[in-house]
Enzyme design. Structure first.
Site, PDB file in Angstrom:
ATOM      1  N   VAL A  83      38.289 138.468  44.124  1.00 12.55           N
ATOM      2  CA  VAL A  83      36.541 137.325  45.166  1.00 12.55           C
ATOM      3  C   VAL A  83      38.031 136.677  45.942  1.00 12.55           C
ATOM      4  O   VAL A  83      38.666 135.647  45.265  1.00 12.55           O
ATOM      5  CB  VAL A  83      36.114 137.169  44.446  1.00 12.55           C
ATOM      6  CG1 VAL A  83      35.227 136.131  45.147  1.00 12.55           C
ATOM      7  CG2 VAL A  83      35.616 137.636  42.878  1.00 12.55           C
ATOM      8  N   LYS A  84      37.929 136.663  47.034  1.00 13.67           N
ATOM      9  CA  LYS A  84      38.124 135.643  47.837  1.00 13.67           C
ATOM     10  C   LYS A  84      37.173 134.441  48.110  1.00 13.67           C
ATOM     11  O   LYS A  84      36.024 135.111  48.425  1.00 13.67           O
ATOM     12  CB  LYS A  84      38.499 135.938  49.125  1.00 13.67           C
ATOM     13  CG  LYS A  84      40.082 137.121  49.781  1.00 13.67           C
ATOM     14  CD  LYS A  84      40.153 137.677  50.680  1.00 13.67           C
ATOM     15  CE  LYS A  84      40.906 136.743  52.032  1.00 13.67           C
ATOM     16  NZ  LYS A  84      40.872 137.499  52.989  1.00 13.67           N
ATOM     17  N   VAL A  85      37.672 133.401  48.130  1.00 11.65           N
ATOM     18  CA  VAL A  85      36.825 132.164  48.449  1.00 11.65           C
ATOM     19  C   VAL A  85      37.637 131.381  49.343  1.00 11.65           C
ATOM     20  O   VAL A  85      39.099 131.822  49.094  1.00 11.65           O
ATOM     21  CB  VAL A  85      36.746 131.031  47.156  1.00 11.65           C
ATOM     22  CG1 VAL A  85      35.969 132.469  46.615  1.00 11.65           C
ATOM     23  CG2 VAL A  85      37.535 130.830  46.742  1.00 11.65           C
TER      24      VAL A  85
END
Length: 217
Positions: A83-85
């Protein structure tokens, strides 16, 4: 150093995967937007079927609760989803919560070493410094990679350093020399990396000599 492809284009991924060099893929909302009519979930799942490695899918929420909600959804699509944040305080909150649930996170849009240190403290699996964009503002992007690598090694931090915003093949070489764990690049740059005029000249010469030898038998 591992090589990732920075794209959401399935044809590009299939082609690069056939070369046997890919360890993962990174996507973002801008790259997804280029794939007209594509379904986000279906695209990520198809990428995961093509490349056996981390596949980064980016959240679009700006608050931690939204990022966590989207992150949980993305992680359920395939075990290889990361997951990219963004490198924000809300992003750090989300990373901390997701990491405790065993969900790996790629903290993106990193532009200085303190962002990288804080992301690692929050539990990031990957940190993504943007080399090309740092270069654009008159600072050496590779110096940023070197700073982060030095800090991580000195403090035995296991977060992986991913050189992003790669503009040309030399960036890949410089990232490897700087100690980055991963470089993610567009398909065009990866393709350019295997091209050299002397290679082409050498092939032509070998084939010409072979043909002349065969004809002279």
């Amino acid at each position: 150093m591992q090589i990732y492809l920075d794209t959401a284009n399935l044809d590009e991924i299939r082609t690069a995967a056939s070369w046997g060099v890919l360890s993962g893929v990174t996507t973002n909302p801008s790259l997804m937007a280029k794939e007209k009519g594509a379904d986000f979930k279906a695209t990520i799942q198809e990428i995961a079927s093509l490349v056996d490695g981390p596949i980064s899918a980016e959240t679009t929420a700006l608050d931690a609760d939204g990022m966590v909600r989207e992150g949980r959804e993305f992680a359920a699509w395939h075990p290889n989803v990361v997951v990219k944040v963004p490198s924000t305080t809300e992003g750090l909150k989300a990373v901390s919560r997701l990491a405790r649930e065993g969900i790996r996170c790629n903290v993106t849009l990193c532009f200085n070493a303190i962002q990288a240190l804080l992301a690692a403290r929050a539990g990031a699996f990957i940190i993504s410094p943007f080399v090309g964009r740092v270069d654009d503002v008159g600072v050496d992007g590779m110096d940023l990679i070197r700073e982060i690598v030095q800090i991580y090694r000195q403090h035995r931090i296991t977060t992986l350093v991913l050189a992003a915003s790669i503009r040309h093949p030399r960036h890949i070489v410089e990232a490897a020399l700087a100690g980055a764990d991963i470089a993610t690049c567009p398909f065009k740059v990866l393709e350019q990396s295997m091209r050299h005029p002397l290679t082409d000249i050498g092939i032509e010469r070998f084939l010409a000599d072979w043909k002349a030898w065969q004809q002279g038998k």
